[in-house]
Design a protein around this motif. Structure first.
Motif, PDB file in Angstrom:
ATOM      1  N   THR A   4     -16.849 -10.845  -7.938  1.00  2.00           N
ATOM      2  CA  THR A   4     -15.724 -10.835  -8.876  1.00  2.00           C
ATOM      3  C   THR A   4     -15.115  -9.439  -8.942  1.00  2.00           C
ATOM      4  OG1 THR A   4     -16.839 -12.539 -10.189  1.00  2.00           O
ATOM      5  CG2 THR A   4     -15.025 -11.354 -11.243  1.00  2.00           C
ATOM      6  N   ALA A   7     -13.252  -8.853  -5.747  1.00  2.00           N
ATOM      7  CA  ALA A   7     -12.000  -9.632  -5.756  1.00  2.00           C
ATOM      8  C   ALA A   7     -10.947  -8.966  -6.637  1.00  2.00           C
ATOM      9  CB  ALA A   7     -12.267 -11.061  -6.218  1.00  2.00           C
ATOM     10  N   ILE A   8     -11.358  -8.468  -7.778  1.00  2.00           N
ATOM     11  CA  ILE A   8     -10.426  -7.779  -8.691  1.00  2.00           C
ATOM     12  C   ILE A   8      -9.904  -6.500  -8.041  1.00  2.00           C
ATOM     13  CG2 ILE A   8     -10.250  -6.532 -10.888  1.00  2.00           C
ATOM     14  CD1 ILE A   8     -12.158  -8.650 -12.072  1.00  2.00           C
ATOM     15  N   ALA A  10      -9.757  -5.826  -4.832  1.00  2.00           N
ATOM     16  CA  ALA A  10      -8.893  -6.203  -3.706  1.00  2.00           C
ATOM     17  C   ALA A  10      -7.519  -6.652  -4.203  1.00  2.00           C
ATOM     18  CB  ALA A  10      -9.551  -7.310  -2.882  1.00  2.00           C
ATOM     19  N   THR A  11      -7.505  -7.417  -5.273  1.00  2.00           N
ATOM     20  CA  THR A  11      -6.229  -7.880  -5.850  1.00  2.00           C
ATOM     21  C   THR A  11      -5.415  -6.692  -6.353  1.00  2.00           C
ATOM     22  OG1 THR A  11      -7.247  -9.986  -6.498  1.00  2.00           O
ATOM     23  CG2 THR A  11      -5.178  -9.381  -7.589  1.00  2.00           C
ATOM     24  N   LEU A  12      -6.061  -5.779  -7.054  1.00  2.00           N
ATOM     25  CA  LEU A  12      -5.370  -4.588  -7.546  1.00  2.00           C
ATOM     26  C   LEU A  12      -4.857  -3.731  -6.389  1.00  2.00           C
ATOM     27  CD1 LEU A  12      -7.610  -3.548 -10.578  1.00  2.00           C
ATOM     28  CD2 LEU A  12      -5.350  -4.626 -10.638  1.00  2.00           C
ATOM     29  N   LEU A  14      -3.986  -4.854  -3.397  1.00  2.00           N
ATOM     30  CA  LEU A  14      -2.826  -5.564  -2.842  1.00  2.00           C
ATOM     31  C   LEU A  14      -1.589  -5.378  -3.712  1.00  2.00           C
ATOM     32  CD1 LEU A  14      -4.414  -8.888  -1.526  1.00  2.00           C
ATOM     33  CD2 LEU A  14      -3.426  -7.031  -0.186  1.00  2.00           C
ATOM     34  N   ILE A  15      -1.758  -5.443  -5.012  1.00  2.00           N
ATOM     35  CA  ILE A  15      -0.632  -5.229  -5.930  1.00  2.00           C
ATOM     36  C   ILE A  15      -0.108  -3.807  -5.787  1.00  2.00           C
ATOM     37  CG2 ILE A  15       0.023  -5.061  -8.375  1.00  2.00           C
ATOM     38  CD1 ILE A  15      -1.877  -7.461  -8.885  1.00  2.00           C
ATOM     39  N   TRP A  18       1.821  -3.542  -2.582  1.00  2.00           N
ATOM     40  CA  TRP A  18       3.109  -4.218  -2.722  1.00  2.00           C
ATOM     41  C   TRP A  18       4.089  -3.345  -3.516  1.00  2.00           C
ATOM     42  CZ3 TRP A  18       5.443  -6.002  -7.291  1.00  2.00           C
ATOM     43  CH2 TRP A  18       6.660  -6.642  -7.082  1.00  2.00           C
TER      44      TRP A  18
END
Length: 188
Positions: A4, A7-8, A10-12, A14-15, A18
């Motif tokens: 988890t 994943a958090i 990795a998401t941060l 990616l954001i 971007w």
């Protein structure tokens, strides 16, 4: 739990990538607008130089009128930079149009001025610069369209304001006016 957190993160990441990518793209679009405005300024400067040359030619025919116009232009002329607005361009175009109208009145009073070879060459140069301003204005508007479109699209519109980007105003050619008579049009 570890998955988890990964994943958090990795998401941060990616954001963040971007946001960085979007900011870089908006900077390029914004720089294109600044460059286009500088080009308008260069062409307007050339038009002012041609206008001054025309006024110098009229001195022999109407000294007071041409000297008054030269002084008026010197006082009201401003340099168009990347930070200039469409209203600044419109103001400078108005000044040129006003002076050209007055020169046209002088040439009607002095037909021999109209036949002067230097006058003809200078008028031709002025017309060439006018067309170059028109082209530069079109390039500016195209650049504005690209930035405005990008800012209005999802998901960019969510962060464009936060990053300091806003929609820009267009230059719009007035209908039924000879030459390049531009006016500012606010972005919607």
């Amino acid at each position: 739990m570890l998955q988890t957190i990964i994943a958090i993160i990795a998401t941060l990441a990616l954001i963040a990538l971007w946001i960085i990518s979007t900011q870089r793209k908006l900077v390029v679009l914004d720089e294109n607008i600044g460059n286009a405005m500088i080009q308008i300024g260069v062409q307007l400067s050339c038009r002012f130089d041609a206008l001054t040359a025309l006024l110098d030619l009229t001195k022999g025919y109407a000294k007071h009128e041409s000297e008054t116009l030269i002084e008026t232009i010197k006082l009201r002329r401003s340099i168009i930079t990347a930070k200039s607005t469409p209203d600044d361009v419109v103001h400078q175009e108005g000044l040129i149009s006003e002076a050209l109208s007055r020169i046209a009145m002088l040439t009607e009073q002095y037909p021999e001025l109209k036949e002067n070879q230097n006058y003809i060459k200078t008028m031709n140069a002025e017309e060439i610069f006018e067309n170059m301003v028109r082209t530069s204005c079109l390039i500016y508007n195209d650049s504005v369209t690209k930035l405005n479109r990008e800012i209005r699209m999802f998901p960019v519109f969510m962060i464009a304001g936060i990053l300091g980007f806003r929609q820009r105003d267009y230059l719009e050619e007035k209908e039924h006016a000879p030459g390049c008579r531009w006016r500012s049009q606010k972005a919607e």
